[in-house]
Design a protein around this motif. Structure first.
Motif, PDB file in Angstrom:
ATOM      1  N   ASP A   7       9.214  30.941 153.481  1.00  0.00           N
ATOM      2  CA  ASP A   7       9.594  31.835 152.387  1.00  0.00           C
ATOM      3  C   ASP A   7      10.481  31.062 151.421  1.00  0.00           C
ATOM      4  OD1 ASP A   7      12.178  31.806 153.600  1.00  0.00           O
ATOM      5  OD2 ASP A   7      11.630  33.520 154.845  1.00  0.00           O
ATOM      6  N   ASP A   8      11.212  31.760 150.559  1.00  0.00           N
ATOM      7  CA  ASP A   8      12.013  31.069 149.551  1.00  0.00           C
ATOM      8  C   ASP A   8      13.286  30.441 150.107  1.00  0.00           C
ATOM      9  OD1 ASP A   8      10.223  31.514 147.532  1.00  0.00           O
ATOM     10  OD2 ASP A   8      11.166  33.359 146.827  1.00  0.00           O
ATOM     11  N   LYS A   9      13.565  30.627 151.375  1.00  0.00           N
ATOM     12  CA  LYS A   9      14.732  30.032 152.016  1.00  0.00           C
ATOM     13  C   LYS A   9      14.362  29.022 153.105  1.00  0.00           C
ATOM     14  CE  LYS A   9      17.985  32.291 149.803  1.00  0.00           C
ATOM     15  NZ  LYS A   9      18.963  31.590 148.932  1.00  0.00           N
ATOM     16  N   THR A  10      13.371  29.361 153.930  1.00  0.00           N
ATOM     17  CA  THR A  10      13.085  28.606 155.143  1.00  0.00           C
ATOM     18  C   THR A  10      11.844  27.729 155.016  1.00  0.00           C
ATOM     19  OG1 THR A  10      14.111  30.318 156.513  1.00  0.00           O
ATOM     20  CG2 THR A  10      12.603  28.799 157.610  1.00  0.00           C
ATOM     21  N   ALA A  11      11.988  26.471 155.410  1.00  0.00           N
ATOM     22  CA  ALA A  11      10.856  25.544 155.450  1.00  0.00           C
ATOM     23  C   ALA A  11      11.099  24.524 156.560  1.00  0.00           C
ATOM     24  CB  ALA A  11      10.681  24.839 154.107  1.00  0.00           C
ATOM     25  N   TYR A  50      10.193  12.926 164.388  1.00  0.00           N
ATOM     26  CA  TYR A  50      11.178  13.654 163.589  1.00  0.00           C
ATOM     27  C   TYR A  50      10.647  15.008 163.106  1.00  0.00           C
ATOM     28  CZ  TYR A  50      14.631   9.925 163.251  1.00  0.00           C
ATOM     29  OH  TYR A  50      15.595   8.987 163.537  1.00  0.00           O
ATOM     30  N   ILE A  51      11.543  15.996 163.130  1.00  0.00           N
ATOM     31  CA  ILE A  51      11.308  17.286 162.459  1.00  0.00           C
ATOM     32  C   ILE A  51      12.602  17.639 161.722  1.00  0.00           C
ATOM     33  CG2 ILE A  51       9.639  18.060 164.173  1.00  0.00           C
ATOM     34  CD1 ILE A  51      12.847  19.931 164.114  1.00  0.00           C
ATOM     35  N   ALA A  52      12.484  18.527 160.741  1.00  0.00           N
ATOM     36  CA  ALA A  52      13.670  19.001 160.026  1.00  0.00           C
ATOM     37  C   ALA A  52      13.404  20.410 159.529  1.00  0.00           C
ATOM     38  CB  ALA A  52      14.025  18.073 158.865  1.00  0.00           C
ATOM     39  N   LYS A  53      14.489  21.152 159.311  1.00  0.00           N
ATOM     40  CA  LYS A  53      14.376  22.548 158.874  1.00  0.00           C
ATOM     41  C   LYS A  53      15.457  22.846 157.851  1.00  0.00           C
ATOM     42  CE  LYS A  53      16.060  25.743 161.479  1.00  0.00           C
ATOM     43  NZ  LYS A  53      16.363  26.734 162.548  1.00  0.00           N
ATOM     44  N   THR A  54      15.122  23.676 156.873  1.00  0.00           N
ATOM     45  CA  THR A  54      16.097  24.160 155.901  1.00  0.00           C
ATOM     46  C   THR A  54      16.104  25.683 155.911  1.00  0.00           C
ATOM     47  OG1 THR A  54      16.797  24.150 153.572  1.00  0.00           O
ATOM     48  CG2 THR A  54      14.432  24.101 153.990  1.00  0.00           C
ATOM     49  N   ASN A  55      17.259  26.266 155.699  1.00  0.00           N
ATOM     50  CA  ASN A  55      17.389  27.710 155.541  1.00  0.00           C
ATOM     51  C   ASN A  55      18.051  28.077 154.214  1.00  0.00           C
ATOM     52  OD1 ASN A  55      16.195  28.773 157.950  1.00  0.00           O
ATOM     53  ND2 ASN A  55      17.978  28.095 159.111  1.00  0.00           N
ATOM     54  N   ASP A  56      18.149  27.081 153.320  1.00  0.00           N
ATOM     55  CA  ASP A  56      18.775  27.332 152.018  1.00  0.00           C
ATOM     56  C   ASP A  56      17.949  26.741 150.874  1.00  0.00           C
ATOM     57  OD1 ASP A  56      19.252  24.640 152.351  1.00  0.00           O
ATOM     58  OD2 ASP A  56      21.431  24.808 152.453  1.00  0.00           O
ATOM     59  N   ALA A  86       5.000  26.847 160.744  1.00  0.00           N
ATOM     60  CA  ALA A  86       6.197  27.627 161.043  1.00  0.00           C
ATOM     61  C   ALA A  86       5.953  29.101 160.738  1.00  0.00           C
ATOM     62  CB  ALA A  86       7.380  27.115 160.231  1.00  0.00           C
ATOM     63  N   PHE A  87       6.466  29.961 161.620  1.00  0.00           N
ATOM     64  CA  PHE A  87       6.288  31.408 161.458  1.00  0.00           C
ATOM     65  C   PHE A  87       7.552  32.079 160.928  1.00  0.00           C
ATOM     66  CE2 PHE A  87       3.736  30.032 165.202  1.00  0.00           C
ATOM     67  CZ  PHE A  87       2.500  30.071 164.582  1.00  0.00           C
ATOM     68  N   GLY A  91       6.658  33.996 149.096  1.00  0.00           N
ATOM     69  CA  GLY A  91       7.622  33.636 148.077  1.00  0.00           C
ATOM     70  C   GLY A  91       7.061  32.639 147.084  1.00  0.00           C
ATOM     71  N   LYS A  92       7.950  32.015 146.307  1.00  0.00           N
ATOM     72  CA  LYS A  92       7.551  31.124 145.225  1.00  0.00           C
ATOM     73  C   LYS A  92       7.978  29.672 145.436  1.00  0.00           C
ATOM     74  CE  LYS A  92       7.803  34.844 141.778  1.00  0.00           C
ATOM     75  NZ  LYS A  92       8.436  35.280 140.498  1.00  0.00           N
ATOM     76  N   LEU A  93       8.748  29.389 146.467  1.00  0.00           N
ATOM     77  CA  LEU A  93       9.250  28.037 146.693  1.00  0.00           C
ATOM     78  C   LEU A  93       8.116  27.047 146.935  1.00  0.00           C
ATOM     79  CD1 LEU A  93      11.747  26.164 147.192  1.00  0.00           C
ATOM     80  CD2 LEU A  93      11.603  26.843 149.611  1.00  0.00           C
ATOM     81  N   VAL A  94       8.129  25.933 146.201  1.00  0.00           N
ATOM     82  CA  VAL A  94       7.132  24.870 146.351  1.00  0.00           C
ATOM     83  C   VAL A  94       7.858  23.559 146.661  1.00  0.00           C
ATOM     84  CG1 VAL A  94       5.248  23.595 145.286  1.00  0.00           C
ATOM     85  CG2 VAL A  94       5.590  26.006 144.714  1.00  0.00           C
ATOM     86  N   LEU A  95       7.509  22.940 147.797  1.00  0.00           N
ATOM     87  CA  LEU A  95       8.132  21.692 148.212  1.00  0.00           C
ATOM     88  C   LEU A  95       7.091  20.590 148.336  1.00  0.00           C
ATOM     89  CD1 LEU A  95      10.571  22.974 151.002  1.00  0.00           C
ATOM     90  CD2 LEU A  95      11.113  22.492 148.608  1.00  0.00           C
TER      91      LEU A  95
END
Length: 340
Positions: free
Chosen positions: A45-49, A57-63, A86-87, A323-327
């Motif tokens: 979503d717009d917070k979590t990726a 390696y893995i990494a996660k963001t919540n912001d 990711a769910f 959401g709209k977040l594009v990474l």
């Protein structure tokens, strides 16, 4: 004469509007200089990726990508996790290519991982993963005995089984584990695969149908480094991209537009992306983003014309499921955001 002036003004207005849209779309680096090549990217979503890469390696963001929690999974430091699904901020599934092949799952935000699949047979090479929903998903692997490997889960990645009705492969044909997007599964259960090597094809299976459909793609192919690397389905068309990663500046036949209605047709863009592209993602309306080692490109007219918006090398681009977040992500732990 008056009508001519109106036409000219309208044309100029459209051109300026299109130019303004393109200028507004920029890419900003969020993270880099990590000892991993990232090819797995899942934006919830717009917070979590989440991202996954080489050397375990893995990494996660919540912001929204501002900060990332990195983790090298103990015992899998030599694994190349080419894709991740990711769910939410707690649950995710990752798959490693190469030998041995692994599928792991976490339910505690990546603190611990459970092994759900382990194959030491060197003929197994996993390429991509996608889910129709939180329970039903597939993993695509390179062909074995002239049939693509296709693993299926119906319980959110807890168990995986090879499906018997896997699609056939032409000798010398394979899929590319470049971005996790050579396999796409719709929320209705349709399966789409693009291939390369000896041939470039779109292979698809529609819901409630046991017959795979095979269509040759007018995209660069013939060598092991050539073919279709990624596809994405929009509202009215699909986009397939690729080219030759060994000659990434080559712009001939690196993208194709797939029109389903009124007829099944495949056409080349009037102006294509600036070189080899390993990932394409549907953004909104007629807008798609693609990326590769020569940089990133965008189209706002359904793939007819593309404009390069950045020259930085990336492997994968993904938009939020909700959401709209594009990474974007790539080598050396590089992670970036598309500013719309």
């Amino acid at each position: 004469m008056k009508l001519g002036r109106i036409f000219i003004l309208d044309t100029l207005f459209c051109f300026l509007s299109f130019s303004a849209i393109l200028k507004a779309q920029t890419i900003t680096i969020l993270q880099q200089d990590k000892p991993t090549s990232i090819r797995g990217l899942s934006v919830v979503d717009d917070k979590t990726a989440w991202i996954s890469g080489s050397k375990g390696y893995i990494a996660k963001t919540n912001d929204s990508g501002k900060t990332w929690e990195w983790n090298q999974i103990k015992g899998y430091e030599k694994s190349d996790f080419r894709d991740i699904e990711a769910f939410n901020d707690k649950e995710a599934v990752i798959m490693s290519s190469g030998s041995p092949s692994f599928i792991l799952k976490t339910v505690d935000g990546g603190q611990t991982w459970q092994e759900k699949y382990h194959k030491t047979d060197t003929t197994y090479f996993l390429d991509a993963m996608d889910f129709a929903d939180n329970l039903h998903g597939y993993i695509l692997g390179d062909p074995i005995n002239n049939k693509f490997l296709l693993l299926e889960t119906k319980d959110g990645g807890e168990t995986w089984n090879e499906i018997k009705n896997a699609p056939y492969a032409i000798p010398g044909e394979a899929a590319f584990a470049a971005s996790g997007t050579c396999l796409r599964v719709s929320n209705k259960g349709a399966i789409y695969i693009v291939s390369g090597g000896k041939n470039a094809r779109l292979i698809s299976l529609q819901p409630n149908n046991d017959q795979w459909q095979y269509v040759n793609l007018p995209i660069t192919h013939g060598q092991s480094s050539e073919g279709a690397f990624s596809l994405s389905i929009g509202q009215n068309q699909g986009i397939m991209i690729g080219g030759d990663y060994a000659n990434d500046k080559k712009t001939d036949s690196v993208a194709v537009i797939h029109k389903v209605h009124p007829l099944l047709t495949f056409t080349h863009p009037q102006t294509g992306p600036a070189g080899f592209q390993s990932s394409v993602e549907y953004i909104k309306s007629n807008t798609f983003l693609s990326t590769g080692t020569p940089g990133s490109n965008i189209t706002t007219d359904g793939g007819k014309t593309w404009k390069q918006i950045d020259g930085t090398s990336f492997n994968v681009c993904r938009k939020a499921k909700h959401g709209k977040l594009v990474l974007l992500a790539g080598n050396s732990g590089k992670i970036a955001i598309l500013n719309l």
